[in-house]
Design an enzyme around this catalytic site. Sequence first.
Site, PDB file in Angstrom:
ATOM      1  N   HIS A 193      -5.941  -5.974   2.667  1.00  0.00           N
ATOM      2  CA  HIS A 193      -5.067  -4.825   2.885  1.00  0.00           C
ATOM      3  C   HIS A 193      -4.698  -4.731   4.356  1.00  0.00           C
ATOM      4  O   HIS A 193      -5.563  -4.530   5.210  1.00  0.00           O
ATOM      5  CB  HIS A 193      -5.769  -3.535   2.437  1.00  0.00           C
ATOM      6  CG  HIS A 193      -6.006  -3.467   0.960  1.00  0.00           C
ATOM      7  ND1 HIS A 193      -5.379  -2.546   0.158  1.00  0.00           N
ATOM      8  CD2 HIS A 193      -6.775  -4.219   0.133  1.00  0.00           C
ATOM      9  CE1 HIS A 193      -5.760  -2.721  -1.097  1.00  0.00           C
ATOM     10  NE2 HIS A 193      -6.606  -3.736  -1.127  1.00  0.00           N
ATOM     11  N   CYS A 214      -3.250  -2.427   5.810  1.00  0.00           N
ATOM     12  CA  CYS A 214      -3.493  -1.089   6.356  1.00  0.00           C
ATOM     13  C   CYS A 214      -4.895  -0.991   6.958  1.00  0.00           C
ATOM     14  O   CYS A 214      -5.172  -0.103   7.768  1.00  0.00           O
ATOM     15  CB  CYS A 214      -3.281  -0.010   5.292  1.00  0.00           C
ATOM     16  SG  CYS A 214      -4.326  -0.184   3.840  1.00  0.00           S
ATOM     17  N   CYS A 232       0.843  -1.194   0.000  1.00  0.00           N
ATOM     18  CA  CYS A 232       0.000   0.000   0.000  1.00  0.00           C
ATOM     19  C   CYS A 232       0.882   1.248   0.000  1.00  0.00           C
ATOM     20  O   CYS A 232       1.736   1.414   0.884  1.00  0.00           O
ATOM     21  CB  CYS A 232      -0.890  -0.025   1.236  1.00  0.00           C
ATOM     22  SG  CYS A 232      -1.571   1.567   1.713  1.00  0.00           S
ATOM     23  N   GLU A 233       0.694   2.118  -0.973  1.00  0.00           N
ATOM     24  CA  GLU A 233       1.553   3.297  -1.083  1.00  0.00           C
ATOM     25  C   GLU A 233       1.267   4.353  -0.020  1.00  0.00           C
ATOM     26  O   GLU A 233       2.050   5.276   0.168  1.00  0.00           O
ATOM     27  CB  GLU A 233       1.426   3.928  -2.472  1.00  0.00           C
ATOM     28  CG  GLU A 233       0.084   4.540  -2.784  1.00  0.00           C
ATOM     29  CD  GLU A 233       0.023   5.093  -4.199  1.00  0.00           C
ATOM     30  OE1 GLU A 233      -0.601   6.167  -4.374  1.00  0.00           O
ATOM     31  OE2 GLU A 233       0.582   4.482  -5.122  1.00  0.00           O
ATOM     32  N   HIS A 234       0.149   4.204   0.692  1.00  0.00           N
ATOM     33  CA  HIS A 234      -0.191   5.191   1.720  1.00  0.00           C
ATOM     34  C   HIS A 234       0.436   4.887   3.074  1.00  0.00           C
ATOM     35  O   HIS A 234       0.723   5.794   3.846  1.00  0.00           O
ATOM     36  CB  HIS A 234      -1.715   5.278   1.878  1.00  0.00           C
ATOM     37  CG  HIS A 234      -2.414   5.693   0.618  1.00  0.00           C
ATOM     38  ND1 HIS A 234      -3.616   5.148   0.205  1.00  0.00           N
ATOM     39  CD2 HIS A 234      -2.061   6.588  -0.329  1.00  0.00           C
ATOM     40  CE1 HIS A 234      -3.972   5.691  -0.933  1.00  0.00           C
ATOM     41  NE2 HIS A 234      -3.054   6.575  -1.283  1.00  0.00           N
ATOM     42  N   HIS A 235       0.629   3.583   3.366  1.00  0.00           N
ATOM     43  CA  HIS A 235       1.153   3.205   4.681  1.00  0.00           C
ATOM     44  C   HIS A 235       2.340   2.248   4.611  1.00  0.00           C
ATOM     45  O   HIS A 235       2.871   1.850   5.646  1.00  0.00           O
ATOM     46  CB  HIS A 235       0.038   2.554   5.526  1.00  0.00           C
ATOM     47  CG  HIS A 235      -1.169   3.423   5.677  1.00  0.00           C
ATOM     48  ND1 HIS A 235      -2.296   3.287   4.887  1.00  0.00           N
ATOM     49  CD2 HIS A 235      -1.423   4.458   6.520  1.00  0.00           C
ATOM     50  CE1 HIS A 235      -3.195   4.194   5.233  1.00  0.00           C
ATOM     51  NE2 HIS A 235      -2.691   4.902   6.220  1.00  0.00           N
ATOM     52  N   GLN A 252      -4.707  -0.692  -5.078  1.00  0.00           N
ATOM     53  CA  GLN A 252      -5.238  -1.839  -5.812  1.00  0.00           C
ATOM     54  C   GLN A 252      -5.914  -1.433  -7.115  1.00  0.00           C
ATOM     55  O   GLN A 252      -5.764  -2.106  -8.139  1.00  0.00           O
ATOM     56  CB  GLN A 252      -6.225  -2.611  -4.930  1.00  0.00           C
ATOM     57  CG  GLN A 252      -6.804  -3.848  -5.620  1.00  0.00           C
ATOM     58  CD  GLN A 252      -7.694  -4.652  -4.708  1.00  0.00           C
ATOM     59  OE1 GLN A 252      -7.487  -4.699  -3.501  1.00  0.00           O
ATOM     60  NE2 GLN A 252      -8.699  -5.301  -5.264  1.00  0.00           N
TER      61      GLN A 252
END
Length: 199
Positions: A153, A155, A84-87, A125
């Site tokens: 996920h 996250c 996940c590119e956010h976390h 995703q």
Amino acid sequence: MKRPHVEDVKNIEFENAVKSMMLHVGEDPQREGLKDTPSRVRKSYEFIYGGYKENPKEILEKALFSTTNDEMVLVKDIEFYSTCEHHLLPIIGRVHVAYIPDGKVVGLSKIPRVVNVFARRMQIQEQLTEQIADAIMDTIKPKGVAVVIAARHMCMEMRGVEKINSTTTSSALRGLFKKDEKTRSEFFSLINSPTTARY
């Protein structure tokens, strides 16, 4: 005095960043069990994010073959791991990829390889699904492409709402799979049916 190689400098910078993260969360980077962790993390990241160094078009073009077949080709249940590119936490799931040839087929092993190219990057995703479909559509130029991903996920499971075992499904449909309801229905029927044979 010999100047350090650029790669060596980058490796040291990365490993120092890992040590800073350890300190930030309250750990001691000099503790016995953690002394080699920065190096291990660096090597792990080189593998996990190896997709940035690969070109999906080149992978597919190396295994294109002429064909008279114009029926659906489906590669089902391709396992993948992404981030996940956010976390920067894991995404774990399966991909189903189908296409309808238009004079060309691709070696079957190349489809999971293309999945890995895009999965081994920082991702969301929805974008991963689109990238796989577009790479196949643009390179093989079939009559249609369909990609469905179902994934968990971390996250969502390890932090935040902490919803264990929740699954996210995304799809990308191109060509006949988007235009023709019969083709689309056949695809979804195939991916939702249990595998009848194991080899």
